[in-house]
Scaffold this motif. Structure first.
Motif, PDB file in Angstrom:
ATOM      1  N   SER A 165      14.012 -14.857 -52.544  1.00 13.38           N
ATOM      2  CA  SER A 165      13.103 -14.959 -51.419  1.00 13.38           C
ATOM      3  C   SER A 165      11.553 -15.522 -51.654  1.00 13.38           C
ATOM      4  CB  SER A 165      12.686 -13.417 -51.224  1.00 13.38           C
ATOM      5  OG  SER A 165      11.894 -12.714 -52.231  1.00 13.38           O
ATOM      6  N   ARG A 166      10.749 -15.779 -50.770  1.00 13.89           N
ATOM      7  CA  ARG A 166       9.513 -16.390 -51.071  1.00 13.89           C
ATOM      8  C   ARG A 166       8.655 -15.598 -51.666  1.00 13.89           C
ATOM      9  NH1 ARG A 166      11.169 -18.293 -46.013  1.00 13.89           N
ATOM     10  NH2 ARG A 166      10.941 -20.445 -45.691  1.00 13.89           N
ATOM     11  N   GLU A 167       8.690 -14.204 -51.732  1.00 12.63           N
ATOM     12  CA  GLU A 167       7.884 -13.114 -52.285  1.00 12.63           C
ATOM     13  C   GLU A 167       8.168 -13.111 -53.725  1.00 12.63           C
ATOM     14  OE1 GLU A 167       9.713 -12.873 -49.639  1.00 12.63           O
ATOM     15  OE2 GLU A 167       8.539 -11.793 -48.234  1.00 12.63           O
ATOM     16  N   GLU A 168       9.416 -13.308 -54.204  1.00 13.93           N
ATOM     17  CA  GLU A 168      10.053 -13.268 -55.535  1.00 13.93           C
ATOM     18  C   GLU A 168       9.579 -14.590 -56.265  1.00 13.93           C
ATOM     19  OE1 GLU A 168      14.027 -13.239 -58.164  1.00 13.93           O
ATOM     20  OE2 GLU A 168      14.103 -12.508 -56.413  1.00 13.93           O
ATOM     21  N   LEU A 169       9.687 -15.809 -55.457  1.00 10.45           N
ATOM     22  CA  LEU A 169       9.154 -16.971 -56.036  1.00 10.45           C
ATOM     23  C   LEU A 169       7.610 -17.041 -56.445  1.00 10.45           C
ATOM     24  CD1 LEU A 169      11.426 -19.425 -53.973  1.00 10.45           C
ATOM     25  CD2 LEU A 169      11.516 -19.153 -56.354  1.00 10.45           C
ATOM     26  N   ARG A 172       6.979 -14.982 -59.439  1.00  9.02           N
ATOM     27  CA  ARG A 172       7.335 -15.488 -60.686  1.00  9.02           C
ATOM     28  C   ARG A 172       6.786 -16.880 -61.013  1.00  9.02           C
ATOM     29  NH1 ARG A 172      13.964 -14.788 -61.349  1.00  9.02           N
ATOM     30  NH2 ARG A 172      13.343 -15.399 -63.322  1.00  9.02           N
ATOM     31  N   MET A 173       6.415 -17.535 -59.947  1.00 11.20           N
ATOM     32  CA  MET A 173       5.832 -18.757 -60.337  1.00 11.20           C
ATOM     33  C   MET A 173       4.393 -18.538 -60.931  1.00 11.20           C
ATOM     34  SD  MET A 173       7.796 -21.437 -60.029  1.00 11.20           S
ATOM     35  CE  MET A 173       6.589 -22.560 -60.169  1.00 11.20           C
ATOM     36  N   TRP A 174       3.522 -17.560 -59.937  1.00  9.47           N
ATOM     37  CA  TRP A 174       2.212 -17.716 -60.252  1.00  9.47           C
ATOM     38  C   TRP A 174       1.685 -16.135 -60.558  1.00  9.47           C
ATOM     39  CZ3 TRP A 174       3.788 -20.230 -55.654  1.00  9.47           C
ATOM     40  CH2 TRP A 174       3.775 -21.443 -55.790  1.00  9.47           C
ATOM     41  N   ASN A 175       2.781 -15.315 -60.561  1.00 10.79           N
ATOM     42  CA  ASN A 175       2.370 -13.671 -60.892  1.00 10.79           C
ATOM     43  C   ASN A 175       1.298 -13.356 -59.812  1.00 10.79           C
ATOM     44  OD1 ASN A 175       2.555 -11.426 -62.137  1.00 10.79           O
ATOM     45  ND2 ASN A 175       0.848 -11.971 -63.473  1.00 10.79           N
ATOM     46  N   ARG A 176       1.392 -13.536 -58.587  1.00 12.25           N
ATOM     47  CA  ARG A 176       0.642 -13.025 -57.549  1.00 12.25           C
ATOM     48  C   ARG A 176       1.444 -12.773 -56.405  1.00 12.25           C
ATOM     49  NH1 ARG A 176      -1.540 -18.438 -57.711  1.00 12.25           N
ATOM     50  NH2 ARG A 176      -1.174 -19.507 -55.717  1.00 12.25           N
ATOM     51  N   GLU A 232      18.018 -20.793 -69.402  1.00 14.95           N
ATOM     52  CA  GLU A 232      18.283 -19.961 -68.247  1.00 14.95           C
ATOM     53  C   GLU A 232      17.978 -18.486 -68.753  1.00 14.95           C
ATOM     54  OE1 GLU A 232      19.282 -20.408 -65.348  1.00 14.95           O
ATOM     55  OE2 GLU A 232      20.700 -21.840 -65.179  1.00 14.95           O
ATOM     56  N   VAL A 233      18.017 -18.205 -70.306  1.00 15.30           N
ATOM     57  CA  VAL A 233      17.603 -17.073 -70.723  1.00 15.30           C
ATOM     58  C   VAL A 233      16.197 -16.709 -70.518  1.00 15.30           C
ATOM     59  CG1 VAL A 233      17.348 -15.658 -72.546  1.00 15.30           C
ATOM     60  CG2 VAL A 233      19.499 -16.785 -72.369  1.00 15.30           C
ATOM     61  N   LEU A 234      15.319 -17.732 -70.787  1.00 14.35           N
ATOM     62  CA  LEU A 234      13.945 -17.812 -70.721  1.00 14.35           C
ATOM     63  C   LEU A 234      13.329 -17.331 -69.309  1.00 14.35           C
ATOM     64  CD1 LEU A 234      12.820 -20.703 -73.268  1.00 14.35           C
ATOM     65  CD2 LEU A 234      12.535 -18.201 -73.601  1.00 14.35           C
ATOM     66  N   VAL A 235      13.916 -18.307 -68.309  1.00 16.83           N
ATOM     67  CA  VAL A 235      13.639 -17.962 -67.086  1.00 16.83           C
ATOM     68  C   VAL A 235      13.860 -16.624 -66.673  1.00 16.83           C
ATOM     69  CG1 VAL A 235      14.028 -18.589 -64.631  1.00 16.83           C
ATOM     70  CG2 VAL A 235      13.735 -20.331 -66.304  1.00 16.83           C
ATOM     71  N   GLY A 236      14.994 -15.801 -67.105  1.00 14.89           N
ATOM     72  CA  GLY A 236      15.377 -14.687 -66.619  1.00 14.89           C
ATOM     73  C   GLY A 236      14.359 -13.539 -67.257  1.00 14.89           C
ATOM     74  N   GLN A 237      13.964 -13.885 -68.277  1.00 15.46           N
ATOM     75  CA  GLN A 237      12.799 -13.043 -68.896  1.00 15.46           C
ATOM     76  C   GLN A 237      11.578 -12.998 -68.461  1.00 15.46           C
ATOM     77  OE1 GLN A 237      13.072 -14.155 -73.093  1.00 15.46           O
ATOM     78  NE2 GLN A 237      14.951 -12.809 -73.534  1.00 15.46           N
ATOM     79  N   GLN A 238      11.328 -13.960 -67.655  1.00 14.99           N
ATOM     80  CA  GLN A 238       9.868 -14.133 -67.196  1.00 14.99           C
ATOM     81  C   GLN A 238       9.467 -13.247 -65.768  1.00 14.99           C
ATOM     82  OE1 GLN A 238       9.865 -18.529 -66.013  1.00 14.99           O
ATOM     83  NE2 GLN A 238       9.465 -19.068 -68.134  1.00 14.99           N
TER      84      GLN A 238
END
Length: 238
Positions: A165-169, A172-176, A232-238
């Motif tokens: 979703s755009r909300e999740e992106l 996760r991208m900018w923490n807002r 993949e692991v690092l992204v999953g932890q962000q």
């Protein structure tokens, strides 16, 4: 290389762009007169058919571009729109539905221009010719992407064909939270990521827009781009 027909309202505006095309070995015919002739349906059809690609300049208004595409798409020649106008994904999809093959920036890097014009189907003696596909996957780290584009790709990649979703992106991208500003920023980044991947030989729609839900990677991307498990692991932890 290709024979390219460049439609414009002002040939002087196209000098730098023409030079880029010629640096890549393309032959370019720039025309102002054919714009009006095509709109009046008086173009010399046999003349147009000798070209492999058509580019419509940013000097031509969108309303006229739509009419030109209607007149030209019957030739089965790839049609490119040259423009720096920022577009949402929905707008890009609408242009493609009308018959525009791809969007080209008015001042693209020579590498991006090279790949955009070489990866599309070329028409030679009324036959459709496709460039051979690579059998090996390209490692993500070898692609020329910004840190933000890499992060966006990895987030989409880890979902394995699921829509994000755009909300999740935005989170996760900018923490807002999602806002008009973050949505616009996300849309621009998705467009840039698609353009850069296409410019570096990645085929297919690349990123699919799922209306009202978000974005996801096209399945063919997984066959062409490899991502290290540690990423993949690092992204999953962000």
């Amino acid at each position: 290389m290709s024979q390219i027909l460049l439609f414009t309202k002002n040939p002087l505006n196209e000098q730098a762009f023409e030079e880029r095309l010629r640096q890549l070995g393309h032959e370019v015919f720039t025309t102002k007169e054919l714009v009006e002739l095509c709109l009046l349906d008086n173009a010399k059809h046999d003349f147009i058919q000798i070209f492999h690609q058509i580019i419509l300049s940013e000097t031509i208004a969108n309303v006229e571009v739509k009419e030109l595409v209607k007149k030209l798409r019957g030739y089965t020649i790839p049609i490119f729109r040259k423009s720096d106008e920022p577009l949402e994904e929905t707008q890009l999809e609408e242009w493609k539905a009308l018959g525009v093959t791809e969007w080209i920036e008015s001042r693209p890097s020579i590498e991006v221009l090279r790949e955009k014009l070489s990866c599309d189907k070329l028409r030679t003696e009324n036959k459709i010719v496709f460039l051979p596909k690579s059998e090996e996957r390209i490692n993500l780290t070898s692609l020329s992407l910004s840190s933000g584009e890499l992060k966006l790709f990895r987030i989409l990649h880890e979902q394995k064909n699921k829509t994000v979703s755009r909300e999740e992106l935005c989170l996760r991208m900018w923490n807002r939270q999602k806002s008009n500003s973050s949505m616009s920023q996300l849309s621009v980044m998705v467009k840039h990521l698609k353009d850069k991947l296409a410019g570096q030989g990645i085929e297919g729609p690349i990123i699919e827009t799922c209306w009202g839900r978000g974005y996801r990677l096209d399945g063919k991307v997984y066959e062409q781009v490899g991502v290290d498990e540690v990423d993949e692991v690092l992204v999953g932890q962000q």
